[in-house]
Write an enzyme that holds these catalytic residues in place. Sequence first.
Site, mmCIF file in Angstrom:
data_model
loop_
_atom_site.group_PDB
_atom_site.id
_atom_site.type_symbol
_atom_site.label_atom_id
_atom_site.label_comp_id
_atom_site.label_asym_id
_atom_site.label_seq_id
_atom_site.Cartn_x
_atom_site.Cartn_y
_atom_site.Cartn_z
ATOM 1 N N ARG A 8 -18.987 41.064 42.294
ATOM 2 C CA ARG A 8 -18.430 41.337 43.567
ATOM 3 C C ARG A 8 -18.312 40.644 44.029
ATOM 4 O O ARG A 8 -17.610 39.762 44.432
ATOM 5 C CB ARG A 8 -18.574 43.519 43.868
ATOM 6 C CG ARG A 8 -17.599 44.408 43.407
ATOM 7 C CD ARG A 8 -18.637 45.483 43.424
ATOM 8 N NE ARG A 8 -19.662 45.798 43.794
ATOM 9 C CZ ARG A 8 -20.686 46.671 45.168
ATOM 10 N NH1 ARG A 8 -19.510 47.184 45.646
ATOM 11 N NH2 ARG A 8 -21.688 46.412 44.490
ATOM 12 N N ASN A 26 -16.059 49.532 42.859
ATOM 13 C CA ASN A 26 -17.056 49.759 41.816
ATOM 14 C C ASN A 26 -16.038 51.213 41.789
ATOM 15 O O ASN A 26 -16.334 51.995 42.738
ATOM 16 C CB ASN A 26 -18.373 50.047 41.805
ATOM 17 C CG ASN A 26 -18.857 48.787 41.378
ATOM 18 O OD1 ASN A 26 -18.496 47.708 40.632
ATOM 19 N ND2 ASN A 26 -19.871 48.850 42.008
#
Length: 763
Positions: A8, A26
């Site tokens: 990320r 996520n």
Amino acid sequence: MVQGVGFRPFVYTLARELGLTGFVGNDVHGVFVFAEGPPSLLERFRTALSEQAPPLAVVDEITATAIEPRGDETFEIALSDSSGQRATLVSADSATCVDCLAELGDPGDRRYRYPFLNCTNCGPRFTIVTDVPYDRPLTTMAPFEMCADCAAEYHDPTNRRFHAQPVCCPACGPELRLTDSTGAVLPGDPLDRTVAALRDGEIVALKGLGGYHLAVDAANPDAAATLRKRKHREEKPFAVMAPDVAWARTLCEIDEHERELLESRRGAIVLLDRRPDAAVAEAVAPGNRQLGVMLPYTPLHHLLLAATGPIVLTSANLSDEPIAYRDAEARERLAEIADVFLGHDRGIHMRTDDSVVRSFDGRELPVRRSRGLVPEPVRLRRELPRPVLACGAELKNTFCVAKGSNAFVSHHIGDLENYETLRSFTEGIEHFERLFDIAPEVVAHDLHPEYLSTKYAAEREDVELVGVQHHHAHIASCLADNGESGPVLGVAFDGLGFGTDGTIWGGEFLLADLADFRRLAHLERVPMPGGDRAVKQPWRMAVSQLLSCYGTEPPGGLEVLRRNEPQLSVITRMCEGGVNAPRTSSAGRLFDAVAAILGIRDAVSYEGQAAIELEQLADREERGHYPVALPASGTLPDPVAAGAASPPLSVPAGQLVRAVVDELRAGQRGEVIAGRFHNGVAELIARLCERLRDATGVGEVALSGGVFQNTLLLRRAVDALRRRGFRVLLHSNVPTNDGGICLGQVAIAGERDRRGGNSPERG
Ligand SMILES: [Zn+2]
Ligand SMILES: [Zn+2]
């Protein structure tokens, strides 16, 4: 694999650089991104997502859909959705990255010489995870509260340590501790004192990522010999850790692919050809042409090795026990072996041995798949209809839990013969099921009723059991390893495996796919006098082969018979009467017999030792081979038309033994005989496959089973098959030995489930 690997932050940084807006998050399926901007930039963004992904990330697929712009002003990281996190994967432990190494050696860095530094790109993972989701409270780092500096890095999306769960520093993290076997802390700097202990020839128990190792100076003959004696490990080679590749090159010949394997973030032991002038004590790997070498894979290793040079680093256990991994337990179990203990207060949750690999034809051949590779899944070609647990075999056990197209092959568990290993096995299964949220509905097991893995399977409730023949599992494992489904001609050469006819197999030629197989041919059966004792005492197999070849009148002058004269009549009676002498077609036992006839050894101290030494002895330049007369093509059973009624062909492998005996009596050198024997087995494989191709039309061959860990045999067999136009399938993800069995069991159970019926194996 996008969790805990800095994915990320990578997306965040990339999007900001390109001036895109939106967010990244996520969910159960992986990472999702909402990105808004000009089409050309979005296209660049998408390409970079897979091409520039962080080192530990594995991106299977990127899918994209055009949607209405939201008009976001910035790009942000969305908070995790805490529900249903389990589908995202835990990654394997990873060797210290270059950025962390630079910090380790930088006096200006706050982690200068800190033995536990790590980041999103490296450090412990699988071994410290206690449960999912992968988050610090569910790792063995939970007791360590981050200091303000570490917390700032942890929460900064642009930092290399953003959401790196094991992040720590000297102010807040684990620390080293040098103790004696009572646990009493020894004064002084733990690292300096350890270096001194190694220089003085002492044995150090060293806590690593997956368990304790025992370390000694690799160049010190007394230290290596003492370690061998105290560990009751009489001949099995020890691995060596070298400070860097340049050092490793002074010990072994290393080609480009082997260098890659050594420097891989997996940090596996690589089996390499040893240099004659290698500065390694004889007791490290007695009489071995090869040496298992690894490079430092933790900051502690780097600090230590920089001061010591190459050290022996071997799993801390007594022979056959699992590796020790808890501090108190390690001190207790190793009290008689180690002089000092270099430990620390970061716990190990899953004990995991070092992985072992070798290079063959520029590809990786795993020998033991464990730390650094586990729990990366093996991708199955087709999705499983229902979740599967495969319990593996008995020796070198691994198990596998699988769902969808992911097969999670476990770390090396070991030989399921004592309570400790069995506990490792059952706890490991529970852990994997929880970690990957898999509730098996189908449980696959070996056909051997006495394997503890089989008994475990039988005790599972509310599941469908699938018995899988051992050698079919080997071949299916090789197919699954290559993403193929057959049909294939499967050559399964190994020690011993339970056959569908109740006899012991091990030199098998199968026509196999993932659902079923037919046994087309096997090496001729000979008695195994004393059963298991014949495995430990190869001379018994020599006697058995000689009786099969010559009856009770073997040619004179054979040393193996003279050496074992006192027991000869008993063994002969066992073979002839068939009392406690089960018959086997095992290829491994054939190699054992030849090793004993050549006087290499009459008894072994570890599995496969005689065969390994036979390979070591063989002259690699030797091109001659001993012939085996195969029956004419017309006499082969018709494997397609004749059905199960047609018995498999028995291959007269005893002719190889006769040739060995003839040459030995004629005074030929053992090196030449061993070479010609290997070449003879390879030719036998290739020529028989040629016949079987004529009969079946199948032109692919899969080679599997523990005997193919013998790279001389593998080299010759692959060459002989390719010369005849075969496509040859080999392993590259799981071992060719019984450590790869569970993957084959999963593939077979899945395929049968798909076809709607789990009929018993018939062969
Ligand atoms: Zn790092
Ligand atoms: Zn800190």
